[in-house]
Structure formats: C-alpha cells, structure tokens
Scaffold this motif. Structure first.
Motif, PDB file in Angstrom:
ATOM      1  N   LEU A 129       0.811  -1.232   0.000  1.00 39.77           N
ATOM      2  CA  LEU A 129       0.000   0.000   0.000  1.00 39.77           C
ATOM      3  C   LEU A 129       0.838   1.272   0.000  1.00 39.77           C
ATOM      4  CD1 LEU A 129      -2.607  -0.944   2.767  1.00 39.77           C
ATOM      5  CD2 LEU A 129      -2.743  -1.349   0.317  1.00 39.77           C
ATOM      6  N   PRO A 130       0.245   2.363  -0.530  1.00 40.32           N
ATOM      7  CA  PRO A 130       0.891   3.674  -0.452  1.00 40.32           C
ATOM      8  C   PRO A 130       0.528   4.344   0.875  1.00 40.32           C
ATOM      9  CG  PRO A 130      -1.137   3.893  -1.653  1.00 40.32           C
ATOM     10  CD  PRO A 130      -1.067   2.451  -1.213  1.00 40.32           C
ATOM     11  N   MET A 137      -7.129   2.537   1.266  1.00 40.12           N
ATOM     12  CA  MET A 137      -6.509   1.569   0.344  1.00 40.12           C
ATOM     13  C   MET A 137      -6.511   0.169   0.965  1.00 40.12           C
ATOM     14  SD  MET A 137      -5.728   2.994  -2.498  1.00 40.12           S
ATOM     15  CE  MET A 137      -7.233   3.898  -2.295  1.00 40.12           C
ATOM     16  N   LYS A 155       1.096  -5.241   3.389  1.00 35.12           N
ATOM     17  CA  LYS A 155       2.249  -4.422   3.789  1.00 35.12           C
ATOM     18  C   LYS A 155       1.862  -2.960   3.644  1.00 35.12           C
ATOM     19  CE  LYS A 155       5.834  -2.392   2.107  1.00 35.12           C
ATOM     20  NZ  LYS A 155       5.842  -1.209   2.983  1.00 35.12           N
ATOM     21  N   PRO A 189      12.079  -1.791   0.063  1.00 41.96           N
ATOM     22  CA  PRO A 189      13.162  -2.657  -0.435  1.00 41.96           C
ATOM     23  C   PRO A 189      13.373  -3.921   0.409  1.00 41.96           C
ATOM     24  CG  PRO A 189      13.849  -0.354  -0.382  1.00 41.96           C
ATOM     25  CD  PRO A 189      12.528  -0.425   0.316  1.00 41.96           C
ATOM     26  N   THR A 207      -0.615  -0.828  -4.942  1.00 42.63           N
ATOM     27  CA  THR A 207      -0.986   0.561  -5.196  1.00 42.63           C
ATOM     28  C   THR A 207       0.183   1.432  -4.769  1.00 42.63           C
ATOM     29  OG1 THR A 207      -3.323   0.096  -4.818  1.00 42.63           O
ATOM     30  CG2 THR A 207      -2.665   2.383  -4.734  1.00 42.63           C
ATOM     31  N   SER A 209       3.652   4.015  -6.610  1.00 45.83           N
ATOM     32  CA  SER A 209       4.216   4.745  -7.750  1.00 45.83           C
ATOM     33  C   SER A 209       4.512   3.804  -8.929  1.00 45.83           C
ATOM     34  CB  SER A 209       5.506   5.450  -7.317  1.00 45.83           C
ATOM     35  OG  SER A 209       6.478   4.482  -6.993  1.00 45.83           O
ATOM     36  N   LEU A 232      -1.295   2.739 -10.143  1.00 44.88           N
ATOM     37  CA  LEU A 232      -0.078   3.555 -10.048  1.00 44.88           C
ATOM     38  C   LEU A 232      -0.369   5.054 -10.070  1.00 44.88           C
ATOM     39  CD1 LEU A 232       1.913   1.228 -12.473  1.00 44.88           C
ATOM     40  CD2 LEU A 232       1.744   1.062  -9.994  1.00 44.88           C
ATOM     41  N   GLY A 234      -0.468   9.179 -11.420  1.00 44.34           N
ATOM     42  CA  GLY A 234      -1.304   9.835 -12.416  1.00 44.34           C
ATOM     43  C   GLY A 234      -0.880  11.267 -12.671  1.00 44.34           C
ATOM     44  N   GLU A 366       4.467  13.560 -12.434  1.00 41.34           N
ATOM     45  CA  GLU A 366       3.561  13.564 -11.279  1.00 41.34           C
ATOM     46  C   GLU A 366       4.265  14.307 -10.140  1.00 41.34           C
ATOM     47  OE1 GLU A 366       2.892   9.906  -9.006  1.00 41.34           O
ATOM     48  OE2 GLU A 366       0.771  10.404  -8.893  1.00 41.34           O
ATOM     49  N   PHE A 432     -12.512   0.946 -10.779  1.00 33.87           N
ATOM     50  CA  PHE A 432     -11.521   2.014 -10.712  1.00 33.87           C
ATOM     51  C   PHE A 432     -10.170   1.448 -11.110  1.00 33.87           C
ATOM     52  CE2 PHE A 432      -8.073   4.147  -8.497  1.00 33.87           C
ATOM     53  CZ  PHE A 432      -8.293   5.471  -8.834  1.00 33.87           C
TER      54      PHE A 432
HETATM   55  P1  NAD Z   1       5.794   4.083  -3.415  1.00 32.52           P
HETATM   56  O1  NAD Z   1       5.780   3.377  -4.711  1.00 32.52           O
HETATM   57  O2  NAD Z   1       7.030   4.779  -3.004  1.00 32.52           O
HETATM   58  O3  NAD Z   1       5.466   3.068  -2.233  1.00 32.52           O
HETATM   59  C1  NAD Z   1       4.300   2.293  -2.266  1.00 32.52           C
HETATM   60  C2  NAD Z   1       4.537   1.010  -1.472  1.00 32.52           C
HETATM   61  O4  NAD Z   1       5.506   0.221  -2.150  1.00 32.52           O
HETATM   62  C3  NAD Z   1       5.077   1.249  -0.068  1.00 32.52           C
HETATM   63  O5  NAD Z   1       4.447   0.350   0.802  1.00 32.52           O
HETATM   64  C4  NAD Z   1       6.561   0.930  -0.221  1.00 32.52           C
HETATM   65  O6  NAD Z   1       7.157   0.512   0.987  1.00 32.52           O
HETATM   66  C5  NAD Z   1       6.502  -0.193  -1.228  1.00 32.52           C
HETATM   67  N1  NAD Z   1       7.745  -0.405  -1.983  1.00 32.52           N
HETATM   68  C6  NAD Z   1       8.703   0.491  -2.313  1.00 32.52           C
HETATM   69  N2  NAD Z   1       9.688  -0.121  -2.989  1.00 32.52           N
HETATM   70  C7  NAD Z   1       9.350  -1.421  -3.115  1.00 32.52           C
HETATM   71  C8  NAD Z   1       9.951  -2.558  -3.734  1.00 32.52           C
HETATM   72  N3  NAD Z   1      11.123  -2.476  -4.354  1.00 32.52           N
HETATM   73  N4  NAD Z   1       9.302  -3.731  -3.682  1.00 32.52           N
HETATM   74  C9  NAD Z   1       8.114  -3.838  -3.058  1.00 32.52           C
HETATM   75  N5  NAD Z   1       7.495  -2.816  -2.443  1.00 32.52           N
HETATM   76  C10 NAD Z   1       8.100  -1.611  -2.470  1.00 32.52           C
HETATM   77  O7  NAD Z   1       4.542   5.083  -3.413  1.00 32.52           O
HETATM   78  P2  NAD Z   1       4.054   6.085  -2.262  1.00 32.52           P
HETATM   79  O8  NAD Z   1       4.981   7.250  -2.202  1.00 32.52           O
HETATM   80  O9  NAD Z   1       3.751   5.357  -0.995  1.00 32.52           O
HETATM   81  O10 NAD Z   1       2.648   6.534  -2.847  1.00 32.52           O
HETATM   82  C11 NAD Z   1       2.551   7.507  -3.791  1.00 32.52           C
HETATM   83  C12 NAD Z   1       2.300   6.939  -5.174  1.00 32.52           C
HETATM   84  O11 NAD Z   1       1.187   6.057  -5.134  1.00 32.52           O
HETATM   85  C13 NAD Z   1       1.943   8.010  -6.172  1.00 32.52           C
HETATM   86  O12 NAD Z   1       2.578   7.754  -7.393  1.00 32.52           O
HETATM   87  C14 NAD Z   1       0.441   7.871  -6.294  1.00 32.52           C
HETATM   88  O13 NAD Z   1      -0.091   8.382  -7.490  1.00 32.52           O
HETATM   89  C15 NAD Z   1       0.266   6.406  -6.167  1.00 32.52           C
HETATM   90  N6  NAD Z   1      -1.098   6.041  -5.774  1.00 32.52           N
HETATM   91  C16 NAD Z   1      -1.895   5.412  -6.683  1.00 32.52           C
HETATM   92  C17 NAD Z   1      -3.213   5.100  -6.345  1.00 32.52           C
HETATM   93  C18 NAD Z   1      -4.131   4.415  -7.348  1.00 32.52           C
HETATM   94  O14 NAD Z   1      -5.164   3.924  -6.941  1.00 32.52           O
HETATM   95  N7  NAD Z   1      -3.791   4.410  -8.633  1.00 32.52           N
HETATM   96  C19 NAD Z   1      -3.704   5.396  -5.066  1.00 32.52           C
HETATM   97  C20 NAD Z   1      -2.846   6.022  -4.160  1.00 32.52           C
HETATM   98  C21 NAD Z   1      -1.542   6.336  -4.527  1.00 32.52           C
END
Ligand code: NAD
Length: 465
Positions: A129-130, A137, A155, A189, A207, A209, A232, A234, A366, A432
């Motif tokens: 999750l983000p 989420m 996670k 990581p 969900t 980046s 991801l 947007g 973004e 969605f």
């Molecule tokens: P992020 O990609 O940095 O982190 C998201 C999750 O991925 C976190 O839990 C992080 O710990 C985990 N992660 C990071 N590196 C990883 C790896 N190598 N392997 C596995 N997991 C890993 O994103 P963020 O900063 O938490 O959230 C912001 C992003 O999420 C923005 O790009 C936003 O647009 C997007 N988002 C998308 C939606 C959707 O529904 N499309 C909803 C909310 C946020």
C-alpha cells in the motif's frame, strides 16, 4: 522503524520492520491457515457476517482510525473523518454484501457432460500500500480479498502502518480466524521486495508509484509469476469547456478538491487544468483566489484544508519542480513557496502555475504535491491532444453541460476514469483503475474487484452409461 508525524516531526512510535525471513514464515503459515479451510471453507454467508462485524467495529473506532491516519500521513483530520474512514467502512460492507451474489457459468456441451466454471481464491495473497490513503486503500484490498476466501498479507506504507494494524486487531475481534489477515510493516526494499518475490503468494495487488510497480512486476516475473495488479501514479487533467462557468461554485469547489485534496498527494489529483481560452482569465482569477484562501495548517485542526507534505524528500522535490517549471517559462499565479506553519513540518502553499508551455516537464511529471498547472486550448481536438500528452492515464474530469461535447471528450481521453460535471471516482459500484503507466485498469471496486483476488477453474464431468 521510527514513525514521525509529518505535521511537526514528533515521534509517534517505533515499529519493527518485518525481515525477509519473517515474511517467508508468515506466508508459509498463511498457506497452512488457508489450506485448513478455517476461512475459505466457511459458508459464504458466514464470511460475509464476519466482514460486516469488522465494518461495525471500524465504525465504533472511527475516531481512532481517523487520528492514526491523520498523524501518520499528515492528512487533515476532517478529511479522514468525513472521507477516508467512512469510505473504508463502506468498502468492507459492500464487498461483504456482494460476496455471495457471484455465479459461475455452465457451458453448452453434449448431454453426457456437465461442464462449468467457478472462481476460487488464490490462497495466499498480498497487498502493498501507499501512504496517502492508508486505511481506505487497505479496505479496498481487505474487502474483496477476504470475501472470496483468501488469506491476505498486507504491507502498509513505511510511514503509515498503524490504521492497518488496528484493523487487523479488529478483524480478530470480529471473528475472522487468526492468521487470515496479517499486517507486516516494513520498508519497500526489504519487506515489500520479499513479498513481491515470495513463492507462496499467488496474487499481489499493488498501489503506489509507477517506478515501484515496475520493480514489483520484475520480482513477480523472476519468482513465481504471481498475478500482479497495479494501481499507479497519475497526471490527471481537469478540462473546462467554454460553458464550464455555468456550474458556478460547484465548478470551483470541484476544481479545488481535485487539485488540493491531501495537499495534492493524491493519485487522481487533477493536477493539470486545461481551460477553453474564452474563459481562461476568469477561471485563473477565481481559482487562484480560492487556492490562496485555503487554510494551510496543522492536520489536527478541524479547519485545516491543506496539511504538510509527507517528508523532507517530498518537500524538496516539489519545490525543485516549481523552480524548474518557472525556469521553463511558467508564471506563479499563487503559492510557489514553503510556509512556516508548524516547526518540524514541511508545508507548501497551494500553487497555481500559468503560462505553462505544452510538453514542459511540469505537464508530464507527477508532482504529488499541492501544485497545479493551467493551460489553454481552443478546440476539442486540442484539449484531447493536451490531455493525452502524458505517460499516465488514471483519471480526468470534464466540465460542460453539453452532453454531445462531453461524450467527444470522454471518449477521446486515454484514462481509466472520466467524470463529467464533477470531480469524482464514483461509488463502489463502478470499477476504478488506470490506463497506460497508471496501471492495468478497472481492477479495484465493483464486482470486477473479485476477479483480482480469485481465479477461474473449469470443471468437466463426463457422464458414463
Ligand atoms: P511508493 O511506490 O514509493 O510506495 C508504495 C509502497 O511500495 C510502499 O508500501 C513501499 O514501501 C513499497 N515499496 C517500495 N519499494 C518497493 C519494492 N522495491 N518492492 C516492493 N514494495 C516496495 O509510493 P508512495 O509514495 O507510498 O505513494 C505515492 C504513489 O502512489 C503516487 O505515485 C500515487 O499516485 C500512487 N497512488 C496510486 C493510487 C491508485 O489507486 N492508482 C492510489 C494512491 C496512490
């Protein structure tokens, strides 16, 4: 991991990171729990009843859940109380109510065969999750994943694990068997990567980046080819046709919400305003005034509309993006600077950039902060070209009362969701999901969400004389 409040840098607590070895222990145990049938073997109505109890317990603890998300993610408390928490509760309820209204198919074969399909759980599933909508989420994943009978390993984002941890305790209180919902905090990581590469996880819903989505797909490809679903980033447009001002205050409210909800740290943020040249100046004047009037403050203050950005890295990135945009010719019509609201937090004034050149970096990146660009167009074709000139395709809003024009735009825009006359993701009855590098489209919400968490099996029964 030390959790800090983005509002003021105060320490909220310490959470132990889940190591790769522990992730493996959890997924092994989850597989055994799943196979025991203690959850998947229940009659659907009993699973539904347990999930409905969970929703009721979340309602009981709504204030606490709102506070946890507000503190972890720096989200305005009012936004959490009126938006994130009720929508999370509604998601759990909706999927609980829907879970036994799904049917398989019987095929038309010969009289001596009975052939049908049914959807079965994957067994062990995972969600990563983000941080920006921690509880909401989590609920989008927990609802359908558990409804169909899976065990789910969640996670949460590094910064915001506490609401998911509380929901996990509520799940036990609701009678969901121990080990069916596991919340494993940790960094991407380490904990996230271990889950993405895990051999027991059959389906993983991510969900976050686009960059992380790529890493997860790679890990899935190199491990067990788990089914991956991606939601991801947007760079969504808000398109105002020349009659848009007819919407009056509704337009302005919708535009402000689209641009600045969660300080613009929102996947569907309407971060690009595309406006017909005839109303451009009027829109810029009223939108700029409305942006400047937004209360930037401590998220715990119920009057706050704009809280801090999540951390120093984000603040520095957002400020650098604004600097680059001005170097590329943009004019700062509002904001454009950091404001000292509370020591220890990073607060950026709602920022409106005008005179933005088509194709400039700011129109394609973004920003994930309270920054919007305004560009003008003359024709529908021009609006569609500008709207689609990005690698993303998550959402768009179109402001016109003319249905013919709305349809031309809605059909022309490359995005998974187009709302007309509003800024909205719709309710739970509609799918969605993003297109292009925003994801695989339409996998969250609605009955479609069940497909992400279940797989189809064909059963062919031959009759013998
Ligand atoms: P992020 O990609 O940095 O982190 C998201 C999750 O991925 C976190 O839990 C992080 O710990 C985990 N992660 C990071 N590196 C990883 C790896 N190598 N392997 C596995 N997991 C890993 O994103 P963020 O900063 O938490 O959230 C912001 C992003 O999420 C923005 O790009 C936003 O647009 C997007 N988002 C998308 C939606 C959707 O529904 N499309 C909803 C909310 C946020």
């Amino acid at each position: 991991m030390t959790l800090t409040n983005p509002a003021d840098g105060s320490v909220l607590g310490v959470v132990e990171e889940t190591s790769p070895a522990e992730v493996f222990e959890h997924t092994t145990a989850a597989r055994d729990t799943y196979r025991s049938g203690v959850w998947s073997g229940l009659p659907p109505r009993e699973r539904a009843a347990a999930l409905l109890r969970l929703a009721t317990l979340m309602e009981r603890d709504a204030q606490l859940l709102a506070t946890l998300d507000s503190e972890d993610a720096g989200k305005p408390i009012t936004e959490c109380i009126t938006g994130d928490v009720p929508s999370a509760i509604e998601s759990i309820r909706w999927f609980a109510e829907a879970l036994d209204k799904r049917y398989g198919r019987t095929s038309t074969t010969g009289r001596d065969v009975l052939a049908f399909t049914e959807r079965e759980p994957y067994g062990v599933t995972a969600a990563i999750l983000p941080w920006n909508y921690p509880l909401a989420m989590a609920a989008w994943k927990i609802g359908p994943a558990l409804a169909v009978g899976n065990a789910l390993i969640l996670k949460p984002a590094d910064a915001s694990p506490r609401s998911a941890q509380h929901v996990s305790a509520l799940a036990t209180e609701a009678g969901i068997p121990d080990g069916i919902l596991r919340v494993l905090p940790g960094t991407g990581p380490v904990t996230g990567a271990a889950l993405a590469a895990d051999l027991h996880v059959g389906a993983l819903s991510f969900t976050g980046s686009t960059a992380t989505g790529r890493n997860i797909l790679t890990a899935a490809a190199q491990s067990n080819l788990k089914r991956v679903s991606l939601e991801l980033g947007g760079k969504s447009p808000q398109i105002l046709l020349d009659d848009a001002l007819d919407f009056g205050d509704t337009l302005l409210d919708g535009m402000i919400e689209a641009a600045f909800l969660t300080a613009g740290q929102n996947c569907t943020a309407g971060s690009r305003i595309l406006v017909h040249e005839r109303i451009h100046d009027q829109v810029v004047a009223s939108f700029t005034a409305a942006a400047e009037a937004l209360q930037v403050g401590h998220p715990a203050d119920p009057k706050t509309k704009i809280g801090p950005v999540i951390n120093d890295i984000a603040a520095d990135r957002i400020l650098a993006t604004i600097t680059q945009a001005t170097a590329d010719g943009a004019t700062i019509a509002a904001g454009g600077r950091e404001i000292p609201v509370v020591a220890g937090g990073r607060y950026i004034a709602p920022t409106v950039l005008t005179d933005v050149r088509a194709g400039a970096a700011i129109t394609r990146t973004e920003v994930f902060g309270p920054v919007v660009t305004v560009q003008r167009f003359r024709t529908h074709e021009e609006a569609i070209t500008l709207a689609n000139d990005v690698d993303y395709g998550l959402a768009a809003s179109v402001w016109t009362r003319r249905l013919d024009d709305a349809l031309v735009l809605a059909r022309g825009i490359e995005a998974g969701l187009v709302s007309v006359g509003s800024y909205s993701e719709g309710d739970l009855t509609v799918p969605f999901g993003g297109w292009k590098q925003s994801g695989y489209g339409g996998a969250e919400k609605s009955l479609r969400a069940f497909d992400q968490w279940s797989r189809e099996k064909t059963i062919w029964i031959q009759q013998h004389p």
